[in-house]
Structures are given as structure tokens and as C-alpha cells.
Design an enzyme around this catalytic site. Structure first.
Site, short mmCIF file in Angstrom:
data_model
loop_
_atom_site.label_atom_id
_atom_site.label_comp_id
_atom_site.label_asym_id
_atom_site.label_seq_id
_atom_site.Cartn_x
_atom_site.Cartn_y
_atom_site.Cartn_z
N SER A 1 81.31 38.22 -78.12
CA SER A 1 80.36 37.72 -77.41
C SER A 1 80.83 37.71 -76.11
O SER A 1 82.01 37.46 -75.54
CB SER A 1 80.00 36.18 -77.93
OG SER A 1 79.42 35.38 -77.04
N TYR B 1 84.55 28.25 -79.13
CA TYR B 1 83.99 29.40 -79.33
C TYR B 1 84.33 30.55 -78.61
O TYR B 1 84.79 31.59 -79.33
CB TYR B 1 82.19 29.54 -79.70
CG TYR B 1 81.61 30.56 -80.09
CD1 TYR B 1 81.62 31.07 -81.47
CD2 TYR B 1 81.07 31.58 -79.10
CE1 TYR B 1 80.97 32.23 -81.71
CE2 TYR B 1 80.61 32.64 -79.64
CZ TYR B 1 80.31 32.87 -80.71
OH TYR B 1 79.78 34.24 -81.32
#
Length: 246
Positions: free
Chosen positions: A149, A162
């Protein structure tokens, strides 16, 4: 249908929903035997029914593997079982991920949520690499692909846990790629699909209309391209905008 993955054995984590589910279905359509890994037995059975319902549209099939990837020793057991059954693995897709309890300032993240995110986003993928590298070596064209990501590089507020887990995943995967670059036919890459309508995205942005986002099935074809034996890219972070995927 071109059957671009005909005869290939693939493993997809997080296969019960979102991107993993779409990839598993597309791989089956393309002729692969797909080992579908997820925690929820019922959701995997629904996926199996959906693939079976495709009939002749799907040249491949699903092999269901209900497994919690945080139970790390079971990953080794799964690898041993697949070696006994198939003798190799052609495609490994590390897709399962955890947001870490939702978005929050780094100093407010619950320690349990921190560990859950690191266990699934990083450690489970390390254990997949360790367990399945020998099986990928048995393939004539082993391919390993891990979902990353932009959060790994953006350093955006509230995405710290994250983002850190994805940054560590990128470092781990790219290091593995460098280690085997000159001694193996395995091609190892990371794929950043961008903003896709998934459960993780909905948790992060609860007010967002998912209909405005790219749908999981729209990126599934990119996974096929990156998993084909003709794909020669190695040690890369590939995005959905890459012209080679069109």
C-alpha cells in the site's frame, strides 16, 4: 477465455473476501488450481460454490484451506500438505492484511491491535516465504506476489501501524528478491492496487461510498499478469497504473 494460468497451482491468502476472493475466482477462471486460505470456513465454502457455479467458464478449481495465519506453525503444516499433494507451488499471493484496530495516532494504538497488525501483515508473510520457498523452487516459473500500500511510504497521520507493517513487508520482500535474483527462476514482486472497495478500506473511511472506488474484480486481472510465467519483472513495487498491466 485464454486460460492464462492453465495447470498452475496457486495459493491466495485472505481469499474469503475483497481482493483475495476476486483473485481466487479469476485464477480459477484462468485455469489454476487455487488453494484458498482464510479463517472463515463458511465464506470459503461460499467462494467454492461461486467458482463451481461458473461451470465451463472456470477451467480451474478451488482447494479450501481454513487457517488462521497468526497460527504460524500451521503455515508450515500447510506447506507440507501441499508438497505431498502437488509437489510444488507455482504462485504465492500474500494478500491478507489487518488495519490494526482502525486508524489512530501512534501513541493511542492498543498494544494488542499493534501485535495483530504486525503478526498478519508482516510475520505471517515471512512464514509464508520460509515455508513455500522450497515449493516455489520446484516450479518451472515460480511467482510470489505480496500486496502492499502507498501507506508504506506516505507517512500519513493515523496510518502509522498499518504503514509501518507494510513498509517492513516491502523491505522483507525486496530483500528476499535480491537474495535469489541470480540463483533462482522465481520472480518476486509487490503490488499496490490503490484505493479498492474492500472491508479494510471501509473501516478506514466509514463515510466513503464504495461505488466510487475501484472494485476488487477490476484489479484481479493484474494479479494474473503478474503471476504468469511470461512475467519477468523481479524485485519491484508494481502499481495498478503500470503500463505493463494494461
Amino acid at each position: 477465455m485464454s486460460r492464462r494460468l492453465s495447470g498452475r497451482v496457486a495459493l491466495v491468502t485472505g481469499a474469503s473476501r475483497g481482493i483475495g476472493r476476486a483473485v481466487a475466482k479469476r485464477f480459477a477462471v484462468e485455469g489454476a488450481t487455487v488453494v484458498c486460505v482464510a479463517r472463515t470456513q463458511g465464506a470459503l465454502e461460499e467462494l467454492d460454490d461461486e467458482i463451481a457455479a461458473l461451470g465451463e467458464q472456470a477451467a480451474g478449481r478451488a482447494v479450501l484451506c481454513p487457517l488462521n495465519l497468526r497460527e504460524f506453525d500451521r503455515i508450515d503444516q500447510m506447506a507440507a500438505a501441499l508438497y505431498e499433494r502437488f509437489g510444488r507451488l507455482d504462485i504465492l499471493v500474500g494478500n491478507a492484511a489487518d488495519l490494526g484496530g482502525g486508524l489512530a495516532p501512534v501513541g493511542h494504538v492498543d498494544h494488542r491491535h499493534y501485535l495483530e497488525a504486525l503478526d498478519l501483515n508482516l510475520t505471517a508473510n515471512y512464514r509464508l516465504i520460509r515455508a513455500f520457498h522450497p515449493l516455489l523452487k520446484q516450479s518451472e516459473a515460480g511467482r510470489a506476489l505480496f500486496v502492499t500500500s502507498a501507506a508504506a511510504r506516505a507517512h500519513a497521520p493515523y496510518w502509522g501501524i498499518y504503514g509501518a507493517s507494510k513498509a517492513a513487508l516491502e523491505s522483507l520482500v525486496l530483500t528476499w528478491a535480491a537474495e535469489i535474483a541470480n540463483i533462482s527462476s522465481i520472480k518476486v514482486n509487490l503490488f499496490d492496487p490503490g484505493a479498492v472497495a474492500t472491508r479494510l478500506r471501509a473501516i478506514a473511511f466509514p463515510g466513503e461510498d464504495p461505488a466510487t472506488l475501484v472494485q476488487p474484480q477490476q484489479v484481479a486481472g493484474h494479479f494474473v499478469t503478474l503471476s504468469e510465467s511470461v512475467w519477468q519483472g523481479h524485485g519491484e513495487i508494481v502499481t495498478a497504473a503500470d503500463s505493463r498491466l494494461s
